[in-house]
Design a protein around this motif. Structure first.
Motif, short mmCIF file in Angstrom:
data_model
loop_
_atom_site.label_atom_id
_atom_site.label_comp_id
_atom_site.label_asym_id
_atom_site.label_seq_id
_atom_site.Cartn_x
_atom_site.Cartn_y
_atom_site.Cartn_z
N LYS A 6 30.94 -29.79 33.43
CA LYS A 6 31.90 -28.71 33.19
C LYS A 6 33.19 -29.05 33.94
N LEU A 7 34.16 -29.55 33.20
CA LEU A 7 35.42 -29.99 33.83
C LEU A 7 36.16 -28.78 34.40
N PRO A 8 37.01 -28.99 35.41
CA PRO A 8 37.67 -27.85 36.05
C PRO A 8 38.72 -27.18 35.18
N ILE A 9 39.16 -27.85 34.12
CA ILE A 9 40.14 -27.21 33.24
C ILE A 9 39.66 -27.29 31.80
N TYR A 10 40.05 -26.27 31.02
CA TYR A 10 39.73 -26.30 29.60
C TYR A 10 40.94 -26.80 28.85
N GLU A 11 40.73 -27.83 28.07
CA GLU A 11 41.83 -28.40 27.29
C GLU A 11 41.20 -29.03 26.06
N PRO A 12 41.57 -28.58 24.85
CA PRO A 12 40.94 -29.14 23.65
C PRO A 12 41.01 -30.67 23.62
N GLY A 13 39.85 -31.31 23.41
CA GLY A 13 39.78 -32.77 23.28
C GLY A 13 39.58 -33.50 24.60
N LEU A 14 39.75 -32.80 25.72
CA LEU A 14 39.66 -33.48 27.02
C LEU A 14 38.23 -33.94 27.33
N ASP A 15 37.26 -33.09 27.06
CA ASP A 15 35.87 -33.45 27.36
C ASP A 15 35.51 -34.81 26.73
N GLU A 16 35.91 -34.98 25.47
CA GLU A 16 35.55 -36.20 24.74
C GLU A 16 36.20 -37.42 25.39
N VAL A 17 37.47 -37.30 25.78
CA VAL A 17 38.16 -38.44 26.39
C VAL A 17 37.49 -38.80 27.72
N VAL A 18 37.20 -37.78 28.52
CA VAL A 18 36.60 -38.04 29.84
C VAL A 18 35.22 -38.67 29.65
N GLU A 19 34.47 -38.13 28.72
CA GLU A 19 33.12 -38.66 28.49
C GLU A 19 33.17 -40.14 28.11
N GLN A 20 34.18 -40.48 27.30
CA GLN A 20 34.28 -41.85 26.83
C GLN A 20 34.65 -42.83 27.95
N CYS A 21 35.43 -42.39 28.92
CA CYS A 21 36.00 -43.34 29.90
C CYS A 21 35.39 -43.23 31.30
N ARG A 22 34.87 -42.04 31.65
CA ARG A 22 34.42 -41.83 33.03
C ARG A 22 33.31 -42.82 33.38
N GLY A 23 33.45 -43.44 34.55
CA GLY A 23 32.45 -44.42 35.00
C GLY A 23 32.71 -45.81 34.45
N LYS A 24 33.61 -45.93 33.44
CA LYS A 24 33.96 -47.27 32.93
C LYS A 24 35.26 -47.70 33.60
N ASN A 25 36.38 -47.11 33.17
CA ASN A 25 37.64 -47.44 33.85
C ASN A 25 38.35 -46.18 34.34
N LEU A 26 37.64 -45.05 34.31
CA LEU A 26 38.22 -43.79 34.81
C LEU A 26 37.30 -43.21 35.88
N PHE A 27 37.87 -42.97 37.04
CA PHE A 27 37.06 -42.47 38.16
C PHE A 27 37.76 -41.27 38.80
N PHE A 28 36.96 -40.33 39.27
CA PHE A 28 37.48 -39.18 40.01
C PHE A 28 36.92 -39.28 41.42
N SER A 29 37.78 -39.23 42.41
CA SER A 29 37.32 -39.57 43.76
C SER A 29 38.07 -38.79 44.84
N THR A 30 37.37 -38.57 45.95
CA THR A 30 38.06 -37.99 47.11
C THR A 30 38.39 -39.10 48.12
N ASN A 31 38.02 -40.32 47.78
CA ASN A 31 38.33 -41.44 48.68
C ASN A 31 39.78 -41.89 48.44
N ILE A 32 40.68 -41.08 48.98
CA ILE A 32 42.10 -41.31 48.71
C ILE A 32 42.56 -42.63 49.33
N ALA A 33 42.06 -42.92 50.53
CA ALA A 33 42.51 -44.13 51.24
C ALA A 33 42.22 -45.37 50.39
N LYS A 34 40.98 -45.48 49.92
CA LYS A 34 40.59 -46.68 49.15
C LYS A 34 41.42 -46.77 47.86
#
Ligand code: NAI
Length: 479
Positions: free
Chosen positions: A48-76
């Protein structure tokens, strides 16, 4: 430098969708979106993504873990990135110098300081947040005053033009991408690097390059122009109500002129969202600082008219309900600032709800996408009320429109969600108190059909026969 790794500081309505689309369109670039909020990043990494935006779920699903990452490791993420987007919030200042008008740049400054602290190699730093003209200079000063040997920075302005609710389409089919940079060989090289990223999917003719200050000002100007169109048509809605003209017909006739065009000419209860008001106020403050009071006054009127429209609409609701809403049950349909988003920032529904609550109404609120907690928060936080417990008792949030309207004296429609057009109003009429009122703040319902069912209907910019205002029967104009 060929850009291989991108970091984005700020995983909000802009950072999240923008970087998701970059990841989608540039499979060879690793994109990491960072936020200091652990909760937000956890949501981006969940179903459940933090924002609702038509089409966003599909894009994130396709890329997350491949070349799209969400992280709190700002330094790295900063250290490994070739290019860093700063996409943090830039709210209006709530205290001190410029309170209520100037942009609060503390998040921009802290992002710049983080980059200065952590970077160990050359970076292109891109200001994506909407900022006052010359904000890039602040970033530049912080970075260059703290630079380490072997680390060089180029600062670009690349404001975002997406609109919430259509963000993915806006990003994938952008009418224009604007990139501003320094007029030096290094600055222009950095501009070209960022152009190269966008050219993965945006035609080169849609990518505009300017100097940094033009780019920053263009974003404020674009939002000011859009908001100005809404205030212009809303101003005419008042004239329509007083004369018997219909604002939709006026908008259609005016918009047919190709120099004017038909878009953004829909009268309503007023504009909301996190950007329009904030960015115009920002422009006004800039004009005041530049000693241009006439220009500041011109743009101030766009905001003032918007406030007037919200007040006018709410006053009309109260007056129509025999001048008192005390203890009356009022169904508020829609709470987000527009359809297809769950964002409530500066939503006109907040002003309408606060005023009705002040007048003692009991609100039954339904929105298809806004979280219940968010609605409670908007109406009970310290700036909204000094009596949060009392207000909370007068609000009930519903999971369907039908349950919100049951037993209501009136429906106040605040957001133009498509599903409201599909409601069974015959069924609704039966379960409401009589006389049953509908106030259509978005002009989306079939008013004639509603009147035939028996509703008293009022809307914006059009006198309706038999609208049922107490002062009405002869003249149904808004005050
Ligand atoms: P937002 O409030 O949704 O997101 C900003 C995020 O930045 C928050 O999650 C916050 O925790 C994070 N943040 C703040 N400081 C940080 C730091 N130092 N390091 C890491 N994360 C940090 O804001 P939104 O709506 O995404 O807006 C961002 C900027 O884009 C603003 O300047 C806004 O004016 C502009 N903009 C917004 C548009 C919109 O439709 N929301 C459209 C175009 C521009």
């Amino acid at each position: 430098m060929v850009i291989q790794k991108i970091c984005c500081l700020g995983a909000g309505y802009v950072g999240g969708p923008t970087c998701s689309v970059i990841a989608l369109k540039c499979p060879n670039i690793k994109v990491t979106v960072c936020d200091k909020s652990v909760e937000r990043i956890n949501q981006w990494n969940s179903d459940k993504l933090p924002i609702y935006e038509p089409g966003l779920d599909e894009v994130v699903e396709q890329c997350r873990g491949k070349n799209l990452f969400f992280s709190t490791n700002i330094a790295k993420s900063i250290q490994e990135a070739d290019l860093i987007f700063i996409s943090v919030n830039t709210p209006t200042k709530t205290f001190g110098n410029g309170k209520g008008r100037a942009a609060d740049l503390k998040y921009i400054e802290s992002a710049a300081r983080m980059i200065a602290d952590l970077a160990t190699s050359n970076k292109i730093v891109v200001e994506k947040s909407t900022v006052p003209v010359k904000a890039a200079e602040i970033i530049m000063k912080i970075l260059r005053a703290n630079t380490k040997p072997g680390v060089e920075y180029q600062i670009l302005s690349n404001p975002e033009f997406l609109a919430e609710g259509t963000a993915i389409v806006d990003l994938v089919e952008a009418e224009r991408v604007l990139i501003g940079g320094e007029d030096t060989p290094e600055g222009q090289r950095a501009v070209q690097e960022l152009c190269w990223v966008y050219e993965h999917w945006i035609p080169a003719k849609n990518i505009l390059t300017t100097n940094t200050w033009s780019s920053e000002l263009s974003k404020l100007a674009a939002n000011a122009f859009l908001a100005q169109r809404i205030s212009s048509i809303n101003s005419l809605s008042a004239v329509c109500e007083a004369t018997g003209a219909d604002v939709s017909e006026v908008a259609r006739a005016v918009g047919r002129d190709s120099r004017i065009g038909p878009k953004f000419l829909e009268a309503s209860i007023g504009f909301g969202g996190s950007c329009f008001q904030k960015d115009i106020l920002n422009l006004i403050y800039l004009c005041e600082c530049l000693n241009l009071p006439e220009v500041a006054a011109y743009w101030q009127q766009v905001v003032s008219l918007n406030d007037y429209q919200k007040t006018r609409f709410t006053r009309k609701v109260i007056e129509s309900l025999f001048n008192t809403v005390s203890d009356k049950k009022i169904a508020v349909l829609g709470f987000s600032f527009k359809k297809n988003t769950g964002d409530t920032r500066e939503s006109p529904a907040i002003y309408v709800s606060n005023t009705l609550l002040d007048e003692g109404a009991k609100l039954h609120i339904y929105d298809p996408k806004v979280e219940h907690d968010q609605i409670y928060y908007e109406l009970t936080h310290p700036y909204a009320t000094s009596e949060p417990e009392k207000v909370r008792k007068n609000i009930e949030i519903h999971d369907t429109a039908y349950s919100a309207v049951t037993g209501a004296h009136a429906i106040v429609l605040c957001t133009e969600w498509d599903e409201f057009k599909e409601l069974d109003f015959k069924k609704i009429y039966e379960v409401m108190m009589k006389p049953a009122y509908i106030f259509d703040g978005r002009k989306i319902l079939d008013h004639e059909a509603l009147q035939n069912i028996g509703f008293h209907v009022q809307t914006i910019g059009k006198r309706l026969a038999r609208s049922g205002s107490i002062r009405a029967q002869g003249s149904q104009t808004m005050p």
